[in-house]
Write a protein that holds these residues in place. Structure first.
Motif, PDB file in Angstrom:
ATOM      1  N   ASP A   1      -5.105  -2.392  19.797  1.00 47.46           N
ATOM      2  CA  ASP A   1      -3.768  -2.034  19.298  1.00 47.46           C
ATOM      3  C   ASP A   1      -3.843  -0.840  18.354  1.00 47.46           C
ATOM      4  N   LEU A   2      -4.761  -0.903  17.387  1.00 54.97           N
ATOM      5  CA  LEU A   2      -4.909   0.195  16.425  1.00 54.97           C
ATOM      6  C   LEU A   2      -5.482   1.430  17.116  1.00 54.97           C
ATOM      7  N   ASN A   3      -6.465   1.245  17.968  1.00 54.31           N
ATOM      8  CA  ASN A   3      -7.088   2.372  18.650  1.00 54.31           C
ATOM      9  C   ASN A   3      -6.082   3.130  19.514  1.00 54.31           C
ATOM     10  N   GLU A   4      -5.191   2.400  20.155  1.00 54.26           N
ATOM     11  CA  GLU A   4      -4.172   3.049  20.993  1.00 54.26           C
ATOM     12  C   GLU A   4      -3.277   3.956  20.147  1.00 54.26           C
ATOM     13  N   MET A   5      -2.915   3.504  18.950  1.00 62.05           N
ATOM     14  CA  MET A   5      -2.110   4.353  18.063  1.00 62.05           C
ATOM     15  C   MET A   5      -2.876   5.626  17.708  1.00 62.05           C
ATOM     16  N   ILE A   6      -4.170   5.489  17.478  1.00 63.52           N
ATOM     17  CA  ILE A   6      -4.991   6.639  17.103  1.00 63.52           C
ATOM     18  C   ILE A   6      -5.160   7.593  18.284  1.00 63.52           C
ATOM     19  N   ILE A   7      -5.416   7.042  19.460  1.00 65.66           N
ATOM     20  CA  ILE A   7      -5.581   7.871  20.663  1.00 65.66           C
ATOM     21  C   ILE A   7      -4.308   8.658  20.957  1.00 65.66           C
TER      22      ILE A   7
ATOM     23  N   ASP B   1       3.785  13.179  10.832  1.00 67.35           N
ATOM     24  CA  ASP B   1       3.672  12.598   9.485  1.00 67.35           C
ATOM     25  C   ASP B   1       4.048  11.119   9.495  1.00 67.35           C
ATOM     26  N   ALA B   2       5.119  10.781  10.177  1.00 69.42           N
ATOM     27  CA  ALA B   2       5.547   9.382  10.249  1.00 69.42           C
ATOM     28  C   ALA B   2       4.532   8.538  11.016  1.00 69.42           C
ATOM     29  N   LYS B   3       3.989   9.060  12.104  1.00 66.69           N
ATOM     30  CA  LYS B   3       2.998   8.317  12.886  1.00 66.69           C
ATOM     31  C   LYS B   3       1.716   8.107  12.087  1.00 66.69           C
ATOM     32  N   LEU B   4       1.288   9.139  11.362  1.00 69.50           N
ATOM     33  CA  LEU B   4       0.092   8.999  10.537  1.00 69.50           C
ATOM     34  C   LEU B   4       0.319   7.974   9.432  1.00 69.50           C
ATOM     35  N   ALA B   5       1.492   7.984   8.834  1.00 70.97           N
ATOM     36  CA  ALA B   5       1.810   6.996   7.798  1.00 70.97           C
ATOM     37  C   ALA B   5       1.770   5.571   8.372  1.00 70.97           C
ATOM     38  N   LEU B   6       2.274   5.406   9.580  1.00 72.40           N
ATOM     39  CA  LEU B   6       2.247   4.092  10.227  1.00 72.40           C
ATOM     40  C   LEU B   6       0.807   3.655  10.509  1.00 72.40           C
TER      41      LEU B   6
ATOM     42  N   VAL C   1     -11.029   5.981  12.963  1.00 64.43           N
ATOM     43  CA  VAL C   1     -10.182   5.996  11.769  1.00 64.43           C
ATOM     44  C   VAL C   1     -10.698   7.020  10.769  1.00 64.43           C
ATOM     45  N   GLU C   2     -12.005   7.039  10.582  1.00 59.72           N
ATOM     46  CA  GLU C   2     -12.605   7.977   9.633  1.00 59.72           C
ATOM     47  C   GLU C   2     -12.336   9.427  10.036  1.00 59.72           C
ATOM     48  N   GLU C   3     -12.365   9.720  11.329  1.00 57.30           N
ATOM     49  CA  GLU C   3     -12.053  11.070  11.797  1.00 57.30           C
ATOM     50  C   GLU C   3     -10.604  11.434  11.499  1.00 57.30           C
TER      51      GLU C   3
ATOM     52  N   ASP D   1      -8.643  10.027   9.043  1.00 65.58           N
ATOM     53  CA  ASP D   1      -8.450  10.102   7.587  1.00 65.58           C
ATOM     54  C   ASP D   1      -9.626   9.386   6.911  1.00 65.58           C
ATOM     55  N   PRO D   2     -10.571  10.128   6.364  1.00 70.91           N
ATOM     56  CA  PRO D   2     -11.750   9.528   5.749  1.00 70.91           C
ATOM     57  C   PRO D   2     -11.453   8.542   4.623  1.00 70.91           C
ATOM     58  N   SER D   3     -10.301   8.658   3.999  1.00 65.80           N
ATOM     59  CA  SER D   3      -9.957   7.754   2.904  1.00 65.80           C
ATOM     60  C   SER D   3      -9.697   6.325   3.385  1.00 65.80           C
ATOM     61  N   LEU D   4      -9.503   6.156   4.699  1.00 63.72           N
ATOM     62  CA  LEU D   4      -9.202   4.826   5.245  1.00 63.72           C
ATOM     63  C   LEU D   4     -10.461   4.028   5.594  1.00 63.72           C
TER      64      LEU D   4
END
Length: 180
Positions: free
Chosen positions: A101-107, A118-123, A167-169, A171-174
């Protein structure tokens, strides 16, 4: 002994990346046949080798497997990375589906129009920090083991490491230090 598995995909990570990671974790050498031009793609499809007309496709043990989950299930089962029983396998599947689920959002993130990014990254950040990574941290803390299931390396652990890198790629802060 069968030859090396042959992976058919575009020259990129996409849906083949999890297959590469799983084979590497199992210590299996493989070959890649990249689709680099329309003729490569047409030949693969027109030869009838792609049951559903899409890749990834892996030639392994005399089969031409398509569909990412089927390929991953086969490799994990073959190399003892899919739990020792049905209960462990169900847990592995459950964790992997959450990761998917999370990977699909990232892909899909790069595909969004600039005005939506910006909204997608925030989500993605919200889901990563408040839903997905805390769930996996909770699992690991609940049994005090180094692995998600059965206190041994499984497909779920391999996919979690891959997800952490994605996730690190983004946003490294996550990056969750407790999962690394």
């Amino acid at each position: 002994m069968a030859g090396k598995p042959k992976l058919h995909y575009f020259n990129g990570r996409g849906r083949m990346e999890a297959i590469r990671w799983l084979l590497a974790a199992a210590g299996v050498e493989f070959e890649e046949q990249f689709i680099t031009c329309p003729e490569d793609w047409d030949k693969l499809r027109n030869d009838g080798r792609l049951m559903f007309g899409q890749v990834p496709m892996v030639e392994i043990d005399g089969m031409e497997l398509v569909q990412t989950r089927a390929i991953l299930n086969y490799i994990a089962s073959k190399h003892n990375l899919y739990g020792k029983d049905l209960k462990e396998r169900a847990l592995i599947d459950m964790y992997i589906e959450g990761m998917a689920d999370l990977n699909e959002m990232i892909i899909m993130f790069p595909m969004h129009p600039p005005g939506e990014k910006d909204a997608k990254l925030a989500l993605i950040k919200e889901k990563t920090t408040n839903r997905y990574f805390p769930a996996f941290e909770k699992v690991l803390k609940s049994h005090g083991q180094d692995y998600l299931v059965g206190n041994r390396l499984s497909r779920a652990d391999i996919h979690l490491v891959e997800l952490i890198y994605h996730v690190e790629e983004l946003d490294p802060s996550l990056t969750p230090t407790s999962l690394c």
